[in-house]
Design a protein around this motif. Structure first.
Motif, PDB file in Angstrom:
ATOM      1  N   THR A 213       0.864  -1.176   0.000  1.00 14.07           N
ATOM      2  CA  THR A 213       0.000   0.000   0.000  1.00 14.07           C
ATOM      3  C   THR A 213       0.899   1.225   0.000  1.00 14.07           C
ATOM      4  O   THR A 213       1.801   1.338   0.837  1.00 14.07           O
ATOM      5  N   ASP A 214       0.678   2.111  -0.945  1.00  9.75           N
ATOM      6  CA  ASP A 214       1.571   3.255  -1.111  1.00  9.75           C
ATOM      7  C   ASP A 214       0.763   4.546  -1.227  1.00  9.75           C
ATOM      8  O   ASP A 214      -0.057   4.694  -2.129  1.00  9.75           O
ATOM      9  N   ASP A 215       0.993   5.469  -0.290  1.00  6.04           N
ATOM     10  CA  ASP A 215       0.324   6.767  -0.361  1.00  6.04           C
ATOM     11  C   ASP A 215       1.326   7.909  -0.515  1.00  6.04           C
ATOM     12  O   ASP A 215       1.048   9.048  -0.154  1.00  6.04           O
ATOM     13  N   THR A 216       2.503   7.583  -1.063  1.00  2.00           N
ATOM     14  CA  THR A 216       3.521   8.608  -1.307  1.00  2.00           C
ATOM     15  C   THR A 216       3.003   9.626  -2.315  1.00  2.00           C
ATOM     16  O   THR A 216       2.554   9.263  -3.398  1.00  2.00           O
ATOM     17  N   GLU A 217       3.076  10.901  -1.973  1.00  2.00           N
ATOM     18  CA  GLU A 217       2.640  11.938  -2.898  1.00  2.00           C
ATOM     19  C   GLU A 217       3.690  12.158  -3.985  1.00  2.00           C
ATOM     20  O   GLU A 217       4.882  11.926  -3.771  1.00  2.00           O
ATOM     21  N   ILE A 218       3.244  12.594  -5.141  1.00  3.72           N
ATOM     22  CA  ILE A 218       4.172  12.939  -6.224  1.00  3.72           C
ATOM     23  C   ILE A 218       4.849  14.255  -5.869  1.00  3.72           C
ATOM     24  O   ILE A 218       4.181  15.253  -5.567  1.00  3.72           O
ATOM     25  N   SER A 219       6.174  14.256  -5.888  1.00  2.00           N
ATOM     26  CA  SER A 219       6.936  15.439  -5.481  1.00  2.00           C
ATOM     27  C   SER A 219       8.088  15.670  -6.457  1.00  2.00           C
ATOM     28  O   SER A 219       9.137  15.040  -6.344  1.00  2.00           O
ATOM     29  N   PRO A 220       7.913  16.560  -7.448  1.00  2.27           N
ATOM     30  CA  PRO A 220       8.985  16.833  -8.399  1.00  2.27           C
ATOM     31  C   PRO A 220      10.124  17.611  -7.748  1.00  2.27           C
ATOM     32  O   PRO A 220       9.896  18.493  -6.910  1.00  2.27           O
ATOM     33  N   ALA A 221      11.352  17.288  -8.138  1.00  6.02           N
ATOM     34  CA  ALA A 221      12.515  18.044  -7.671  1.00  6.02           C
ATOM     35  C   ALA A 221      12.640  19.328  -8.486  1.00  6.02           C
ATOM     36  O   ALA A 221      12.214  19.382  -9.649  1.00  6.02           O
ATOM     37  N   PRO A 222      13.224  20.383  -7.919  1.00 10.93           N
ATOM     38  CA  PRO A 222      13.425  21.620  -8.686  1.00 10.93           C
ATOM     39  C   PRO A 222      14.282  21.358  -9.920  1.00 10.93           C
ATOM     40  O   PRO A 222      15.185  20.506  -9.905  1.00 10.93           O
ATOM     41  N   LEU A 223      13.996  22.064 -10.988  1.00 12.38           N
ATOM     42  CA  LEU A 223      14.767  21.918 -12.223  1.00 12.38           C
ATOM     43  C   LEU A 223      16.096  22.660 -12.109  1.00 12.38           C
ATOM     44  O   LEU A 223      16.160  23.737 -11.506  1.00 12.38           O
ATOM     45  N   ASP A 224      17.138  22.083 -12.703  1.00 12.26           N
ATOM     46  CA  ASP A 224      18.452  22.732 -12.702  1.00 12.26           C
ATOM     47  C   ASP A 224      18.432  23.975 -13.578  1.00 12.26           C
ATOM     48  O   ASP A 224      17.914  23.945 -14.708  1.00 12.26           O
TER      49      ASP A 224
END
Length: 304
Positions: A213-224
């Motif tokens: 069971t996975d409830d990890t939210e989508i979290s993009p890293a900042p762009l270089d």
């Protein structure tokens, strides 16, 4: 004094009721979490899985590239309809898992000899990273009542400097339920066999199969940040945490007309044909639409 004692008793009672409610809430959350292994590196004698061929594909136990236990499963596939079949000695009851949209079937796979490249904008260096030999993979779930549910999915490989790393291949059971048009129950919720294949010839290892069971939210890293000039190719690479989800990376080169998908992929290149200030927007989404998509932006000054 009596009033104060009564107030204290009321406070203790309220505190007790609050703790009890929190305990019930925590128990309910725990009940929603479904996690167990279907395969964890057991050898043939101790495994709950019998291996078989699917078409001209093949599956076999091996002591090579072990992730857990003392074995892994080596799969040979020749295309989407020729791969490996895992027959469960005792069909696996997934009725509860089908009810939770955040429950996934996850396999840990190793693709030896397959590597891609990643460019680091800060160091201006290219390095080898783990990759998949496939653009798409096919999974076929065969249930105890004879029903079959098919998924053909893109393969998203999180960057890793270890080119022989085990990487997750996962799909939500809700995707199977969607194919079934309703959450299966009874014998229809018991997984009898699982077929795995890739869209071209390759051999790879499966080190683990499980339900999570996975409830990890989508979290993009900042762009270089980048130094940009007109008519010069720029490479943009996205990174995001998304747990077991298969992620899609969508790029928009200027959001003045609203965010639209101008390109897709974890790494893409783009050439700006005129100077000026541009907003590069990366939207990372879950292809199964189980989780909420999130964006990250980069303000870019393109020079002559």
């Amino acid at each position: 004094m009596r009033t104060m004692m009564r107030l204290n008793r009321v406070g203790v009672a309220l505190c007790g009721a609050t703790l009890a409610a929190l305990a019930v809430s925590a128990a309910a959350r725990q009940k929603d979490v479904i996690s167990f292994f279907l395969y964890k590196g057991e050898s043939e004698a101790g495994s709950a899985i019998r291996l078989a061929s699917w078409g001209s594909g093949k599956a076999e136990y091996t002591r090579e590239a072990v992730l857990n236990g003392d074995s892994s499963i080596k799969v040979t596939t020749h295309g989407l309809y020729q791969g490996a079949r895992f027959d469960f000695k005792n069909p696996v009851d997934l009725a509860a898992a089908f009810q939770n949209k955040k429950t996934y079937l996850r396999m840990m796979a190793r693709f030896p000899g397959s590597s891609g490249s990643a460019f680091d904008n800060s160091s201006l260096q290219t390095s080898s990273v783990a990759a998949s030999p496939f653009d798409k993979m096919r999974f076929l779930a065969i249930m105890s009542n004879g029903k079959q549910y098919e998924l053909i999915r893109p393969v998203d490989v999180p960057p890793s400097e270890d080119v022989d790393a085990y990487i997750p291949l996962a799909f939500p059971l809700a995707a199977l339920a969607k194919a079934a048009k309703a959450a299966p129950t009874g014998e229809g919720a018991k997984l009898k066999s699982l077929v795995i294949a890739g869209d071209k010839y390759a051999q790879f290892n499966i080190g683990e199969v499980g339900i999570i069971t996975d409830d990890t939210e989508i979290s993009p890293a900042p762009l270089d940040d980048q130094i940009a000039f007109i008519n010069s190719d720029l490479l943009f690479t996205g990174s995001a945490e998304g747990g077991a989800s298969t992620l899609k990376f969508s790029w928009d080169w200027d959001d003045k007309d609203g965010i639209q998908e101008d390109a897709s992929g974890r790494s893409v290149s783009h050439t700006f044909r005129k100077a000026g200030k541009f907003t590069v927007t990366l939207t990372v989404s879950d292809i199964d639409k189980v989780k909420t998509a999130h964006t990250t932006r980069l303000e870019l000054d393109v020079q002559q």
